[in-house]
Design an enzyme around this catalytic site. Structure first.
Site, PDB file in Angstrom:
ATOM      1  N   ARG A  66      63.601 -37.863  51.614  1.00  0.00           N
ATOM      2  CA  ARG A  66      64.926 -37.306  51.334  1.00  0.00           C
ATOM      3  C   ARG A  66      65.359 -36.328  52.427  1.00  0.00           C
ATOM      4  NH1 ARG A  66      67.099 -33.249  47.265  1.00  0.00           N
ATOM      5  NH2 ARG A  66      69.228 -33.966  46.854  1.00  0.00           N
ATOM      6  N   HIS A  70      68.870 -36.596  54.486  1.00  0.00           N
ATOM      7  CA  HIS A  70      69.831 -35.487  54.547  1.00  0.00           C
ATOM      8  C   HIS A  70      69.973 -34.931  55.959  1.00  0.00           C
ATOM      9  CE1 HIS A  70      70.059 -34.359  49.996  1.00  0.00           C
ATOM     10  NE2 HIS A  70      70.144 -35.657  50.201  1.00  0.00           N
ATOM     11  N   ASN A  98      71.096 -29.408  49.045  1.00  0.00           N
ATOM     12  CA  ASN A  98      69.730 -29.067  49.469  1.00  0.00           C
ATOM     13  C   ASN A  98      69.134 -27.861  48.752  1.00  0.00           C
ATOM     14  OD1 ASN A  98      69.786 -31.136  51.374  1.00  0.00           O
ATOM     15  ND2 ASN A  98      70.675 -29.810  52.947  1.00  0.00           N
ATOM     16  N   HIS A 197      65.069 -44.309  45.913  1.00  0.00           N
ATOM     17  CA  HIS A 197      64.891 -43.717  44.583  1.00  0.00           C
ATOM     18  C   HIS A 197      63.842 -44.449  43.755  1.00  0.00           C
ATOM     19  CE1 HIS A 197      69.042 -41.457  44.655  1.00  0.00           C
ATOM     20  NE2 HIS A 197      68.169 -41.002  45.532  1.00  0.00           N
TER      21      HIS A 197
HETATM   22  C1  HEM Z   1      73.393 -43.171  47.666  1.00  0.00           C
HETATM   23  C2  HEM Z   1      73.600 -41.873  47.596  1.00  0.00           C
HETATM   24  C3  HEM Z   1      72.531 -40.921  47.135  1.00  0.00           C
HETATM   25  C4  HEM Z   1      72.704 -39.946  46.217  1.00  0.00           C
HETATM   26  C5  HEM Z   1      74.002 -39.585  45.498  1.00  0.00           C
HETATM   27  C6  HEM Z   1      71.428 -39.289  46.047  1.00  0.00           C
HETATM   28  C7  HEM Z   1      71.205 -38.228  45.194  1.00  0.00           C
HETATM   29  C8  HEM Z   1      69.963 -37.700  44.907  1.00  0.00           C
HETATM   30  C9  HEM Z   1      69.721 -36.656  43.952  1.00  0.00           C
HETATM   31  C10 HEM Z   1      70.780 -35.938  43.135  1.00  0.00           C
HETATM   32  C11 HEM Z   1      68.386 -36.444  43.913  1.00  0.00           C
HETATM   33  C12 HEM Z   1      67.645 -35.421  43.030  1.00  0.00           C
HETATM   34  C13 HEM Z   1      67.602 -34.079  43.732  1.00  0.00           C
HETATM   35  C14 HEM Z   1      67.187 -32.966  42.810  1.00  0.00           C
HETATM   36  O1  HEM Z   1      67.410 -33.087  41.605  1.00  0.00           O
HETATM   37  O2  HEM Z   1      66.627 -31.956  43.300  1.00  0.00           O
HETATM   38  C15 HEM Z   1      67.785 -37.332  44.848  1.00  0.00           C
HETATM   39  C16 HEM Z   1      66.449 -37.420  45.095  1.00  0.00           C
HETATM   40  C17 HEM Z   1      65.885 -38.245  46.043  1.00  0.00           C
HETATM   41  N1  HEM Z   1      66.570 -39.047  46.940  1.00  0.00           N
HETATM   42 FE1  HEM Z   1      68.530 -39.483  46.857  1.00  0.00          FE
HETATM   43  N2  HEM Z   1      70.513 -39.886  46.851  1.00  0.00           N
HETATM   44  C18 HEM Z   1      71.138 -40.883  47.541  1.00  0.00           C
HETATM   45  C19 HEM Z   1      70.575 -41.703  48.501  1.00  0.00           C
HETATM   46  C20 HEM Z   1      69.281 -41.589  48.942  1.00  0.00           C
HETATM   47  C21 HEM Z   1      68.743 -42.277  50.083  1.00  0.00           C
HETATM   48  C22 HEM Z   1      69.546 -43.165  51.012  1.00  0.00           C
HETATM   49  C23 HEM Z   1      67.434 -41.933  50.168  1.00  0.00           C
HETATM   50  C24 HEM Z   1      66.394 -42.357  51.164  1.00  0.00           C
HETATM   51  C25 HEM Z   1      66.443 -43.472  51.849  1.00  0.00           C
HETATM   52  C26 HEM Z   1      67.150 -41.052  49.055  1.00  0.00           C
HETATM   53  C27 HEM Z   1      65.918 -40.544  48.758  1.00  0.00           C
HETATM   54  C28 HEM Z   1      65.660 -39.683  47.709  1.00  0.00           C
HETATM   55  C29 HEM Z   1      64.323 -39.318  47.294  1.00  0.00           C
HETATM   56  C30 HEM Z   1      63.041 -39.873  47.857  1.00  0.00           C
HETATM   57  C31 HEM Z   1      64.461 -38.390  46.254  1.00  0.00           C
HETATM   58  C32 HEM Z   1      63.332 -37.647  45.503  1.00  0.00           C
HETATM   59  C33 HEM Z   1      62.986 -36.372  46.280  1.00  0.00           C
HETATM   60  C34 HEM Z   1      61.867 -35.563  45.672  1.00  0.00           C
HETATM   61  O3  HEM Z   1      61.252 -35.960  44.687  1.00  0.00           O
HETATM   62  O4  HEM Z   1      61.590 -34.470  46.230  1.00  0.00           O
HETATM   63  N3  HEM Z   1      68.299 -40.844  48.355  1.00  0.00           N
HETATM   64  N4  HEM Z   1      68.764 -38.089  45.460  1.00  0.00           N
END
Ligand code: HEM
Ligand SMILES: *[C@@H]1O[C@H](CO)[C@@H](O)[C@H](O)[C@H]1NC(C)=O
Ligand SMILES: *[C@@H]1O[C@H](CO)[C@@H](O)[C@H](O)[C@H]1NC(C)=O
Ligand SMILES: *[C@@H]1O[C@H](CO)[C@@H](O)[C@H](O)[C@H]1NC(C)=O
Length: 324
Positions: A66, A70, A98, A197
């Site tokens: 992530r 970002h 973030n 995800h």
């Molecule tokens: C399509 C639009 C996307 C949105 C709106 C989005 C939104 C989010 C949100 C809201 C979270 C949870 C953050 C939290 O609650 O602290 C999250 C977690 C995460 N996102 Fe996304 N995301 C998107 C695309 C992506 C992409 C493209 C990737 C990587 C290729 C990605 C990888 C991750 C990962 C791995 C997590 C978990 C992080 C952790 O456990 O520390 N996301 N994302």
């Protein structure tokens, strides 16, 4: 005459040689062998450190992935997200997407310290993040890909760009498509990358509206999520983005979408009688297709506007701009 011809020949050769070398020195040209001579052990150092990090906490693979996403979405893959707030600018760490959410910074610090010890002033934080991301995904069972290298580090960061250019979990499909398009990524790339995800966790406030108010959600799934995410309060309570295997990379994410068990509103819009339904269905049934497309899209993500040549710098400490 003879000497003249030889001179002309040498001149033409020089022009041709320069024409070959010039774009690499100047344009946005990354290469997998960029550090092959200057830091031959780089990839090994990163791989070992990521293995150790995952042994400590498997979620770190997701957190690093992530971070990379970002980073690349804000002024390109230039490690701007790693910068602490400075006197001269407000950094990205405290931007809304973030703050209290982006994590894994210490892992990059550890790798950077080891890389500096092996190859002083040579390897950028941006490249370290790109390699660590690839290794984290691979070590959790995901695909691998070749990381082109040669990115340099930003000397500034943009909190406002982070606030406006990183997509929100409340976004609808057309907004997601246009935000990825703005970075040169197609709707298909967006759908494949959202498969990130398949690992990691999200906090209650990011999916509360979905589990209480969305109608395109499986009833049992919504009830289970509500049990640990109250209508008010408990904002930071965690739920896995992929309910079955949050620490194992795979296509379960798409299998969940097909049965309306996407956790975020922005996940479920990919399968909601819209343009991405067919691709989601394909990935839900075909892990090989997902891995192939995810890896290709990760390469594209990593190529977003890198600083190269003499732009930017090689930071000594990933959190700070060099002082000299
Ligand atoms: C399509 C639009 C996307 C949105 C709106 C989005 C939104 C989010 C949100 C809201 C979270 C949870 C953050 C939290 O609650 O602290 C999250 C977690 C995460 N996102 Fe996304 N995301 C998107 C695309 C992506 C992409 C493209 C990737 C990587 C290729 C990605 C990888 C991750 C990962 C791995 C997590 C978990 C992080 C952790 O456990 O520390 N996301 N994302
Ligand atoms: C690293 O490089 C800097 C300047 O290039 C130098 O001052 C420093 O002593 C070097 N450190 C090591 C451990 O070689
Ligand atoms: C659900 O929608 C209602 C009516 O619009 C609103 O009052 C309520 O705050 C929403 N609940 C959540 C958790 O978003
Ligand atoms: C798609 O539309 C059909 C017919 O209107 C509806 O029954 C179905 O629940 C919808 N599916 C999704 C995923 O929204």
């Amino acid at each position: 005459m003879r000497i003249f011809l030889v001179t002309v020949f040498i001149n033409i050769s020089l022009v041709l040689l320069l024409a070959c070398i010039w774009p690499h020195a100047n344009a946005q040209q990354l290469s997998p062998t960029f550090y092959a001579r200057r830091c031959p052990n780089l990839q090994n150092i990163v791989r070992v450190a990521m293995r150790q990090a995952l042994n400590r906490e498997l979620r770190l693979g997701a957190s690093i992935l992530r971070l990379f996403f970002h980073d690349c979405f804000v002024n390109g893959c230039d490690a701007s997200i790693l910068l602490d707030d400075m006197a001269t600018f407000t950094g990205e760490k405290n931007a809304f997407p973030n703050r209290n959410s982006a994590r894994g910074f210490e892992v990059i610090d550890t790798i950077k310290t080891r890389v500096e010890a092996a190859c002083n002033n040579t390897v950028s934080c941006a490249d370290i993040l790109a390699l660590a991301t690839r290794d984290g995904v691979f070590l959790l069972g995901g695909p691998s890909w070749t990381v082109a290298l040669g990115r340099r580090d930003a000397t500034t960061a943009s909190q406002s760009a982070a606030n406006s250019q990183i997509p929100s979990p409340f976004a609808d499909l057309s907004t997601l498509i246009s935000m990825f398009r703005a970075k040169g990524l197609s709707p298909g790339d967006m759908t494949a990358l959202s498969g990130g995800h398949t690992i990691g966790q999200a906090q209650c406030f990011t999916f509360r509206t979905r589990i209480y108010n969305d109608t395109n959600i499986n009833g049992n799934f919504a009830a289970a999520r509500r049990a640990n995410c109250p209508p008010t309060g408990g904002d930071a309570k965690l739920a896995p983005l992929d309910i079955q295997t949050p620490n194992r990379f795979g296509n379960n994410y798409y299998q969940n979408l097909v049965v309306q068990r996407g956790l975020l509103h922005s996940d479920q819009v990919l399968f909601n009688n819209g343009s991405q339904d067919a691709l989601v269905r394909t990935y839900s049934a075909n892990n090989v297709a997902f891995y192939k497309d995810f890896a290709a899209a990760m390469v594209k993500l990593g190529n977003i506007s890198p600083l190269t040549g003499t732009s930017g710098q090689i930071r000594k400490n990933c959190r700070l701009v060099n002082v000299d």
